[in-house]
Design a protein around this motif. Structure first.
Motif, PDB file in Angstrom:
ATOM      1  N   ASP A 274       0.901  -1.192   0.046  1.00 14.51           N
ATOM      2  CA  ASP A 274      -0.215   0.013  -0.164  1.00 14.51           C
ATOM      3  C   ASP A 274       0.931   1.268   0.010  1.00 14.51           C
ATOM      4  OD1 ASP A 274      -2.438  -0.702  -0.375  1.00 14.51           O
ATOM      5  OD2 ASP A 274      -3.179  -0.485   1.831  1.00 14.51           O
ATOM      6  N   ILE A 275       1.925   1.342   0.710  1.00 14.05           N
ATOM      7  CA  ILE A 275       2.411   2.612   0.868  1.00 14.05           C
ATOM      8  C   ILE A 275       3.451   2.732  -0.155  1.00 14.05           C
ATOM      9  CG2 ILE A 275       4.814   1.759   2.040  1.00 14.05           C
ATOM     10  CD1 ILE A 275       2.591   4.649   2.870  1.00 14.05           C
ATOM     11  N   ASP A 276       3.803   1.749  -1.017  1.00 13.67           N
ATOM     12  CA  ASP A 276       4.694   1.816  -2.167  1.00 13.67           C
ATOM     13  C   ASP A 276       3.584   2.397  -3.221  1.00 13.67           C
ATOM     14  OD1 ASP A 276       6.676   0.765  -0.987  1.00 13.67           O
ATOM     15  OD2 ASP A 276       6.633  -1.162  -1.830  1.00 13.67           O
ATOM     16  N   LYS A 277       2.275   1.857  -3.512  1.00 13.44           N
ATOM     17  CA  LYS A 277       1.651   2.421  -4.408  1.00 13.44           C
ATOM     18  C   LYS A 277       1.259   3.872  -4.171  1.00 13.44           C
ATOM     19  CE  LYS A 277      -2.024  -0.476  -4.815  1.00 13.44           C
ATOM     20  NZ  LYS A 277      -3.409  -0.710  -4.543  1.00 13.44           N
ATOM     21  N   PHE A 278       1.242   4.061  -2.845  1.00 16.03           N
ATOM     22  CA  PHE A 278       1.011   5.737  -2.403  1.00 16.03           C
ATOM     23  C   PHE A 278       2.124   6.426  -2.776  1.00 16.03           C
ATOM     24  CE2 PHE A 278       1.971   8.697   0.976  1.00 16.03           C
ATOM     25  CZ  PHE A 278       0.947   9.475   1.040  1.00 16.03           C
ATOM     26  N   SER A 279       3.441   5.865  -2.504  1.00 23.96           N
ATOM     27  CA  SER A 279       4.743   6.787  -2.742  1.00 23.96           C
ATOM     28  C   SER A 279       4.753   7.004  -4.227  1.00 23.96           C
ATOM     29  CB  SER A 279       5.805   6.166  -2.132  1.00 23.96           C
ATOM     30  OG  SER A 279       5.603   5.783  -0.939  1.00 23.96           O
ATOM     31  N   MET A 280       4.544   5.843  -5.097  1.00 25.97           N
ATOM     32  CA  MET A 280       4.511   5.953  -6.531  1.00 25.97           C
ATOM     33  C   MET A 280       3.820   7.146  -6.912  1.00 25.97           C
ATOM     34  SD  MET A 280       6.521   4.570  -8.761  1.00 25.97           S
ATOM     35  CE  MET A 280       6.915   2.771  -8.442  1.00 25.97           C
ATOM     36  N   SER A 281       2.413   7.003  -6.291  1.00 25.44           N
ATOM     37  CA  SER A 281       1.463   8.047  -6.902  1.00 25.44           C
ATOM     38  C   SER A 281       1.857   9.618  -6.576  1.00 25.44           C
ATOM     39  CB  SER A 281       0.112   7.875  -6.288  1.00 25.44           C
ATOM     40  OG  SER A 281      -0.763   8.772  -6.316  1.00 25.44           O
TER      41      SER A 281
ATOM     42  N   CYS B  63      -4.783   3.549  -1.499  1.00 26.38           N
ATOM     43  CA  CYS B  63      -4.410   2.523  -0.752  1.00 26.38           C
ATOM     44  C   CYS B  63      -5.529   1.317  -0.687  1.00 26.38           C
ATOM     45  CB  CYS B  63      -4.061   2.978   0.873  1.00 26.38           C
ATOM     46  SG  CYS B  63      -2.378   4.015   0.784  1.00 26.38           S
ATOM     47  N   ASN B  64      -5.231   0.249  -0.562  1.00 20.97           N
ATOM     48  CA  ASN B  64      -6.308  -0.930  -0.361  1.00 20.97           C
ATOM     49  C   ASN B  64      -6.710  -0.568   1.247  1.00 20.97           C
ATOM     50  OD1 ASN B  64      -7.846  -3.264  -0.621  1.00 20.97           O
ATOM     51  ND2 ASN B  64      -6.198  -4.504   0.539  1.00 20.97           N
ATOM     52  N   LEU B  65      -6.247  -0.521   1.988  1.00 16.48           N
ATOM     53  CA  LEU B  65      -6.649   0.069   3.452  1.00 16.48           C
ATOM     54  C   LEU B  65      -6.651   1.461   3.494  1.00 16.48           C
ATOM     55  CD1 LEU B  65      -4.588  -2.791   5.699  1.00 16.48           C
ATOM     56  CD2 LEU B  65      -7.240  -2.924   4.685  1.00 16.48           C
ATOM     57  N   ARG B  66      -7.723   2.148   3.127  1.00 17.83           N
ATOM     58  CA  ARG B  66      -7.878   3.230   2.886  1.00 17.83           C
ATOM     59  C   ARG B  66      -7.543   4.369   4.224  1.00 17.83           C
ATOM     60  NH1 ARG B  66     -12.604   5.844   0.761  1.00 17.83           N
ATOM     61  NH2 ARG B  66     -13.863   4.244   1.941  1.00 17.83           N
ATOM     62  N   TYR B  67      -7.862   3.696   5.401  1.00 19.29           N
ATOM     63  CA  TYR B  67      -7.439   4.419   6.565  1.00 19.29           C
ATOM     64  C   TYR B  67      -6.333   3.962   7.250  1.00 19.29           C
ATOM     65  CZ  TYR B  67     -12.174   6.704   5.800  1.00 19.29           C
ATOM     66  OH  TYR B  67     -13.037   7.178   5.218  1.00 19.29           O
ATOM     67  N   LEU B  68      -6.273   2.593   7.559  1.00 17.73           N
ATOM     68  CA  LEU B  68      -4.927   2.023   8.184  1.00 17.73           C
ATOM     69  C   LEU B  68      -3.747   2.411   7.649  1.00 17.73           C
ATOM     70  CD1 LEU B  68      -4.682   0.286  10.936  1.00 17.73           C
ATOM     71  CD2 LEU B  68      -4.819  -1.661   9.517  1.00 17.73           C
ATOM     72  N   ASN B  69      -3.691   2.340   6.221  1.00 17.42           N
ATOM     73  CA  ASN B  69      -2.358   2.911   5.478  1.00 17.42           C
ATOM     74  C   ASN B  69      -2.348   4.130   5.036  1.00 17.42           C
ATOM     75  OD1 ASN B  69      -1.068   0.438   6.118  1.00 17.42           O
ATOM     76  ND2 ASN B  69      -1.954  -0.583   4.079  1.00 17.42           N
ATOM     77  N   GLY B  70      -3.699   4.465   4.388  1.00 15.35           N
ATOM     78  CA  GLY B  70      -3.842   5.844   3.712  1.00 15.35           C
ATOM     79  C   GLY B  70      -3.789   6.851   4.798  1.00 15.35           C
ATOM     80  N   ALA B  71      -4.329   6.918   5.771  1.00 11.43           N
ATOM     81  CA  ALA B  71      -4.257   7.780   6.866  1.00 11.43           C
ATOM     82  C   ALA B  71      -3.060   7.963   7.629  1.00 11.43           C
ATOM     83  CB  ALA B  71      -5.445   7.679   7.883  1.00 11.43           C
ATOM     84  N   ALA B  72      -1.809   7.193   7.247  1.00 11.57           N
ATOM     85  CA  ALA B  72      -0.910   7.262   8.150  1.00 11.57           C
ATOM     86  C   ALA B  72       0.149   8.519   7.574  1.00 11.57           C
ATOM     87  CB  ALA B  72      -0.132   5.937   7.991  1.00 11.57           C
ATOM     88  N   PRO B  73       0.441   8.753   6.402  1.00 10.71           N
ATOM     89  CA  PRO B  73       1.215   9.597   5.849  1.00 10.71           C
ATOM     90  C   PRO B  73       0.646  11.139   6.031  1.00 10.71           C
ATOM     91  CG  PRO B  73       0.628   8.176   4.073  1.00 10.71           C
ATOM     92  CD  PRO B  73      -0.372   8.009   5.256  1.00 10.71           C
ATOM     93  N   VAL B  74       1.584  11.951   6.556  1.00  8.26           N
ATOM     94  CA  VAL B  74       1.402  13.336   6.878  1.00  8.26           C
ATOM     95  C   VAL B  74       2.559  14.259   6.357  1.00  8.26           C
ATOM     96  CG1 VAL B  74      -0.253  13.018   8.935  1.00  8.26           C
ATOM     97  CG2 VAL B  74       2.210  13.184   9.337  1.00  8.26           C
TER      98      VAL B  74
END
Length: 1481
Positions: free
Chosen positions: A1422-1429, A1461-1472
């Motif tokens: 998830d975080i790799d997908k997020f980072s690539m984006s 992110c597949n887990l929109r909150y557990l992984n998607g909410a972590a980056p700030v």
């Protein structure tokens, strides 16, 4: 008759002050002492104690009186057990011992003997039938207060009654195993015990040798002087007598070896008595063992051998192991041989080495493996041997294993006696004084449950339950909550195994315990003791002068003219140390500088020569170092008192450095100097810890605590030890480490038992404070000092720390004066809130949302004056809060609004006299919260215009900023400064912003620049006083500020769904989610998943955590923010349409509010501030919560009107019509200008407090579309903007100088595969760039990358803190924009009331303009997908469809990438994102 030196007269427990129940005894008043049996009143208990103490004073008494006092004590004990008064039980036991001592002194030996057995049986589950049973009792946590004294009494009685032959075997074994039965009590009167040994030596002619050896052991072990005990012969002659006596009588040979070996290991001098000197030649022969067969022959030979040498014992042990392992030896032979060996070890050995431990473990394994083939009667003695061995040599883990074997025996062989032995041994193990493990009542109850499992015998079950469920078994429990927990667990077991009526009659269980078995007790009352028994002894003790004020001392001392230039060094150091004390007491930095920084440096340079360049003798050099350690400690204290925090820390660290140099000389200094050094080093670390607490800085505090705890192990002085524990408890309390605090409190209380509290008032007050015994604390000092109470400042010191206000006329140290001022502010605030709560309408104002500003003070002339006149005419009438929903229109109240307003003004005035740097961080936070609340209250209940928003904002922000300011200042200190030993000047050198500096967010920009770079700053905090949510908003384009106080724990009557969510509940749920998530992605868990079912279960758990986090965020949105979500909006209000809405809004109010109907025009009434009306228009009519959000704002508006005097009875207001018309007006506005209106600001900076940093605010639905970055404080933001050329938005050049670290730990293979090619291309296309893959960077190379690149990207574990120290990052002035994409790279370590610490703050401090990181652990895919984006959206990765002009800022990229992110909150909410909004060009 014995002489006064005789130990039979020396033991006296006539310490009446320990048990006196009231102070009249001290005055000599005669008290009535009618003690009534079974009456559980405090008066009756006092009468019981009084009766005992009066009897203790009698010189003549008869048998009837002895019987009466016996009955009184036993009845009183029953009462105290019944009411669970643990401390008073301890006091009664001391009184009982006092009576027994009286009987022995009066030669009433029979009576004393009876009372000893009675006392023992009343306080122990295992009953004693004679003295032997008592003497063989182990010392435990619940009998340590009396058992050693009782044993000394018994030995006295045996000697006095001439019954030594009767107890010969008992006494010999008692002293043979004295380390177990006597010396384990560190407070035993060893001097008396040694004299008793001499008495036995004199009386017992058969065992003179044994008692003589033991006497010599004590002489050596405790450094006694031989001639203090025996004056007519010397020690050499005494040793010769021992040899002579053994040759005459060898009947003691069975125990000779163990007595001698015990003596030998404590004696190292050349004149040491040798065993060969004692034994005749024909006796010193033991069998030589070559094989295990030799042992087998010994077991059947019948001959007994003694005095084995250590080598022989080791051979026995080795052969024993071989016997157990040998397959051809029968079980009976093995058992007989093992029994023989353990019997020999018990009789002959005083050490328990590795081989014996191996044999012990093999023996247990042998027994456990062969239970079905062995007979109980054959192994019973072996079990007892093993138990005794374990207790003698403190082998508690092995004893626990033995308990398990006992339990298995009881199950396999169906032996009740073995089960009861297992129960008793387990309890003995749990309460043993030598055990290093904390008493775990949970573990204890689980053991009881295990022992009860499968039992059919009901009597046996009750017997086992009775062993556990006794007040003496839980003597260490002092809190009702803990007691309730213990009884609750017992109840769960009892409900399955027993019936309540079967345990109600347990004799040693209190009624409290029995009630808790069947009922629920309120846990608000946390204490079990109600009487101030600890205070009763204070008046009888000697008044100490140590704590008196030093006024006369200073005058006399300073009046003496000392010739410091020619004085001898030792005398000079003493005088200078006194000067130092005077300076610190009076906070006289000028005097300190005059003495220690003046001519003395020139005239006596050797005093400051810490490197000994002048080559003074080693003893003098050590004295000089000790002097300098204390000198720099005093300098640190004075610097701190004068608010020179940086200098204070530097001086303390210098003191530590000097102390550590002395530690290297530890083997060359005497005991007194060593003690002084250890105390000084402790003071250094305590000073550093307290300074960091003062400024709210959490960094290094854990280190200082660990260092103090290390030193604690070397401390002998219990008073210093208690002081250390007191400091650490305070730290744990501040940082909310409650478990560690309770553990430290337990240790501290044990240390306090070693202190004579009657003589050490400092330790006593610390003890009472730490145990929350505040009333006792306040009462004990007048009892201690009496009429001299006015000559000491100690009561004022504790008054201030307890939150009281001390008169300004009293001369106090500066820091206490400041605390007293803050206490005064809090006191006045508290009384003001009580005034508000006395009114039925205002009492819930703290549970109502309030704002500043709330009404407009400009408009039609006369409006403000009209309502002000109404206030003046009727100050007793109060507006009614919407929360009360009043049903009647007019109520006459006894409420004086004018007094409240006056109090609020006083608070604001007092606060303005305090400079933020003069008080501690914690006090500043509380004062800022109170100031803010008072400003808001004043704005809402007064018609006068109090424009305090600038001050309100300044105080809140400076509290957050100062800690980071000090952290940065300390990071910039040159390390060389800590090695230079020249006292620093007392100069306050801090440059904090003023209130005027905070009035503008863009001080260096013109209006046009402000408009183009406009932004909002929103501060989110939790009030430390009320627990409310505090929101502050600042607009850069006009510098206006808005303040909103939203209650989280309020009693919202209209909230029928009961969906309120407290801050504590939210933190608890979020913490649990994060900890569960972090654990689920740890290698410990993921490495165990090897099947498809396991992966499926893992994913289900992750999805469930994601759902929980989503629910929590949604609940926070609805419960905390509700209709106030528009507070965060960046949309611009259409001025034309807003004017129409405002006109309509006031017309709606005019039509529907009784206060306005048929009276004038809408614009003749109070006008709500425009920003509040704007909140209505920032609501989305399509939102499913639209109606409830409108309702929130409607009641909010009505509250504002009510608090300003416009009263409306809500039963007369048609709220449904009011809501409907306002909703229609909102929809009409949106139909005209739509929701997609132009943004008013380009960016939002979020300032989150230490209590709020862990929440993923950016993932709230109403913030998802905002461009958001976080900053520590508004002042920090201003500094970042100034550092970046006064730009609030920056451009980062990514055509060159990109540094990337990818998978440095070489264990993120999939991540490396995803990014390797892409990032390689990035580096190739950018000049001066580098990519480090599967390689751990050195600290130097890591630092170079973040210093010299435009953009730094880290893809690995954490944020790279394992490769570079935080301190190195903070030292820098400029760092690159940084993406730290590992787990928890943006997390902050929580330190309670101190500011949290984390890697992100280090990067900001080091000059990084923008940092991306994760609040908690995330999964790689998830975080790799997020980072690539993100890389694509900011233009780092060149997407064919994207040009640089279309690239967005990193904050927008983060916001848009979360939902990928597949887990929109557990992984998607972590980056700030922290820092400035950056666009990459």
């Amino acid at each position: 008759m014995s002489s006064t030196d005789d130990p039979l007269n020396e033991v006296s427990l006539n310490t009446l002050s320990k048990t006196l129940p009231n102070n009249d005894i001290f005055q000599g008043k005669v008290q009535s002492s009618h003690f009534i049996k079974s009456q559980c009143t405090s008066v009756n208990i006092e009468n019981g104690f009084r009766k005992i103490n009066q009897f203790a004073k009698l010189s003549n008494y008869g048998k009837l009186q002895m019987i009466d006092i016996h009955d009184t004590i036993l009845e009183l004990l029953k009462i105290l057990i019944k009411i669970h008064s643990v401390n008073q039980i301890r006091n009664l036991i001391r009184s009982y011992l006092m009576i027994i001592g009286k009987y022995i002194t009066d030669a009433q030996y029979a009576r004393a003997s009876l009372e000893i057995i009675e006392l023992y049986n009343c306080t122990s589950m295992k009953k004693a039938h004679n003295f032997t049973d008592v003497l063989y009792t182990d010392i435990t946590t619940f009998n340590e207060i009396y058992i050693s004294t009782m044993k000394i009494f018994i030995i006295q009685i045996i000697i006095k009654t001439k019954t030594v032959p009767t107890y010969e075997k008992t006494l010999i074994e008692l002293f043979a195993y004295d380390e177990r039965f006597l010396l384990k009590d560190s407070k035993i009167k060893i001097h008396v015990l040694n004299k008793l040994l001499l008495n036995l030596y004199t009386v017992d002619t058969k065992n003179k040798v044994l008692y003589g050896l033991k006497f010599l052991k004590y002489i050596k072990k405790y450094n006694f002087q031989f001639n203090e005990y025996i004056k007519n012969i010397d020690e050499s002659t005494f040793r010769k007598q021992i040899i002579k006596f053994y040759k005459k009588d060898q009947s003691c040979k069975n125990f000779l070896n163990i007595y001698y070996m015990d003596y030998s290991r404590h004696t190292n001098d050349l004149e040491k008595l040798m065993l060969s000197d004692i034994l005749p030649d024909n006796q010193n022969c033991t069998p030589k063992l070559k094989t295990y067969k030799d042992i087998l022959r010994l077991t059947t030979g019948g001959k007994e051998y003694h005095c084995f040498e250590i080598e022989d014992i080791s051979m026995f042990v080795s052969q024993g192991c071989k016997i157990i392992d040998h397959g051809d030896i029968s079980l009976d032979e093995k058992l007989t041989s093992i029994m023989y060996i353990w019997n020999l070890l018990l009789r002959e050995s005083v050490i328990f080495d590795t081989r014996q431990k191996v044999l012990y473990d093999k023996t247990l394994k042998f027994l456990n493996s062969n239970l079905t083939n062995l007979k109980f009667e054959n192994i019973q003695q072996l079990i007892n041997h093993l138990k005794n061995i374990a207790l003698i040599f403190d082998q508690y883990e092995r004893l626990e294993n033995l308990v398990n074997v006992m339990f298995n025996i009881s199950i396999t062989m169906n032996k009740k006696s073995s089960l009861m032995l297992a129960v008793q041994t387990e309890l003995q193990l749990v309460h043993s004084l030598g055990s290093t493990t904390e008493i775990s009542y949970v573990k204890m109850i689980k053991k009881m449950d295990k022992f009860l499992q499968g039992l059919c015998d009901n009597d046996l079950k009750i017997a086992i339950f009775s062993q556990y469920f006794t007040i003496f078994n839980i003597f260490q429990i002092t809190k009702l909550q803990d007691l309730q927990h213990f009884c609750g667990m017992s109840k769960q077991i009892m409900s399955k195994k027993l019936k309540i009526e079967e345990v109600e009659g347990i004799s040693q269980a209190s009624e409290v315990m029995l009630v808790l078995l069947g009922t629920k007790i309120n846990d608000e009352n946390d204490g079990l003791e109600n009487n101030n028994l600890m205070l009763y002894s204070m008046k009888a003790v000697t008044r100490l002068r140590l704590y008196k004020k030093m006024d006369t001392l200073k005058d006399k001392f300073m009046g003496i003219c000392f010739d410091l230039n020619n004085m001898k060094l030792r005398q000079l150091l003493d005088i200078l140390e006194t000067y130092s004390i005077v300076c610190s007491w009076y906070n006289d930095a000028n005097l300190f500088a005059e003495i220690f920084q003046g001519e003395l440096k020139l005239t006596r340079p050797e005093l400051f020569d810490v490197n000994n360049r002048m080559k003074v003798p080693i003893k003098s050099y050590v004295d000089i170092l000790i002097f300098n350690v204390k000198l720099y400690n005093t300098a640190s204290f004075l610097q701190s008192e004068n608010n020179c925090v940086i200098q204070s820390i530097i001086e303390s660290k210098r003191s530590v450095k000097l102390s550590m140099s002395l530690v290297k000389l530890m083997d060359r200094i005497d005991a007194n100097t060593r003690h002084s050094l250890i105390k000084s080093l402790t003071d250094c670390y305590i000073s550093l810890l307290n300074i960091h607490i003062k400024i709210g800085l959490s960094r290094d505090t854990d280190f200082y605590v660990k260092e103090i705890l290390k030193i604690v192990n070397t401390l002998q002085d219990p008073a210093i030890l208690l002081g250390c524990f007191h400091t650490i408890q305070n730290y744990y309390s501040i940082t909310k480490m409650d478990t560690l605090r309770m553990k430290m409190l337990h240790q501290s209380n044990r240390v306090f038992n070693r202190i004579c509290s009657e003589e050490d008032i400092i330790s006593l007050t610390k003890f009472l404070f730490d145990n929350s015994e505040y009333q006792k604390l306040e009462k004990c000092m007048p009892l201690f000092f009496g009429t001299e109470i006015f000559d000491t400042s100690l009561p004022q010191y504790w008054d201030v720390l307890l939150g009281n206000v001390v008169s300004t006329e009293i001369d106090l140290p500066t820091h206490l004066t400041r605390i007293s001022l803050v206490n005064n502010i809090e006191r006045l605030y508290g009384s003001t809130m009580k005034l508000l709560q006395s009114d039925p309408f205002f009492k819930n104002i703290s549970e109502t949302a309030i704002a500043t500003p709330s009404i407009k003070y400009s408009g039609k002339p006369g409006v403000q004056q009209m309502f002000k006149n109404k206030f003046d005419e009727n100050v007793t009438s109060s507006p009614r809060s919407s929360n009360m929903t009043p049903k009647s229109k007019t109520l006459l109240q006894k409420f004086d609004r004018a007094v409240v307003i006056d109090n609020l003004k006083k608070i604001l005035q007092m606060t303005s006299t305090v400079s933020p740097h003069e008080i501690s961080h914690i006090s500043l936070l509380r004062m800022a919260a109170i100031f803010s609340k008072c400003c808001t209250l004043l704005s809402n209940i007064s018609m006068d215009n109090y424009d305090t928003l600038d001050e309100q904002f300044y105080l809140s922000d400076i509290a957050r900023y100062m800690t980071h300011y000090y952290d940065r200042m300390l990071s910039k200190v040159d390390g060389k400064l800590y090695k230079e030993f020249t006292l620093l000047n007392f100069k306050l050198d801090i440059k904090l912003p003023s209130v005027d500096d905070c009035k503008s967010l863009f001080p260096n920009s013109d209006n046009q620049n402000r408009e183009n770079n406009s932004y909002d700053v929103i501060c989110i905090d939790i009030c430390p006083v009320t627990g409310n949510l505090l929101l502050t908003k600042l607009h850069s384009y006009n510098n206006k500020k808005r303040y909103l106080n939203i209650p989280l724990n309020g009693a919202y009557i209209r909230d029928l769904e009961g969906s309120r969510l407290s801050y504590g509940e939210a933190v608890g749920e979020l913490t649990d989610i994060i900890e569960s998530s972090n654990k689920s992605v740890s290698r410990e868990i993921t490495s165990t998943i090897t099947t498809s079912e396991g992966r499926k279960e893992w994913w289900n758990n992750r999805y469930e955590l994601d759902r929980r986090l989503q629910n929590l965020i949604q609940k926070i949105e609805k419960s905390w923010f509700g209709g106030f979500r528009g507070f965060f909006s960046d949309k611009k209000i259409n001025k034309l349409h807003f004017k129409d809405f405002m006109t309509t809004f006031y017309e709606i109010l005019h039509k529907n509010l009784p206060s306005r109907k048929n009276i004038g025009r809408p614009d003749s009434f109070l006008q709500i501030d425009d920003w509040i009306l704007g909140l209505f228009l920032k609501l989305d009519p399509s939102d499913r919560d639209f109606l409830s959000m409108v309702e929130d704002l409607v009641y909010f508006v009505l509250d504002i009107l009510l608090f300003h005097g416009e009263e409306n009875a809500y039963d007369e207001v048609d709220t449904s019509v009011l809501h409907f018309e306002i909703e229609e007006a909102i929809k009409k506005y949106h139909s005209r200008c739509g929701l997609g209106v132009k943004k008013r600001v380009h960016h939002t900076f979020l300032v989150v407090s230490s209590k709020c940093h862990m929440f993923p605010w950016e993932s709230m639905s109403f913030m998802k579309q905002l461009s958001i970055t976080r900053v520590p404080s508004v002042q920090s933001l201003n500094e970042i903007i100034r550092r970046n050329n006064d730009e609030s938005r920056i451009n980062v050049n990514i055509r060159s100088k990109i540094a990337i670290v990818l998978n440095p730990g070489s264990d993120l293979g999939r991540t490396e595969d995803r990014f390797s090619d892409v990032l390689t291309d990035v580096v190739k296309g950018c000049s001066d760039s580098q990519l480090l893959t599967r390689e751990k960077p050195s600290e130097e190379s890591f630092l170079s990358m973040i210093q010299n690149s435009n953009l730094f990207i880290y893809v690995g574990h954490g944020g790279g803190e394992q490769y570079i120290r935080n301190s190195e990052i903070k030292k820098q002035d400029k760092l690159s924009a940084s993406f730290l994409l590992g787990c928890s790279s943006a997390s902050m370590k929580y330190f309670g009331d101190l500011e949290p610490t984390g890697l992100i703050h280090s990067y900001l401090m080091g000059g990084s303009p923008v940092i991306v990181g994760n609040l908690w652990d995330v999964t790689d895919k998830d975080i790799d997908k997020f980072s690539m984006s993100i890389f694509e959206k900011i233009g780092l990765i060149r997407n064919v469809a994207t040009t640089f002009d279309e690239c967005i800022s990193v904050s927008d990229a983060v916001a848009e990438s979360r939902d990928l992110c597949n887990l929109r909150y557990l992984n998607g909410a972590a980056p700030v994102v922290y820092g400035l909004p950056a666009k990459f060009m």
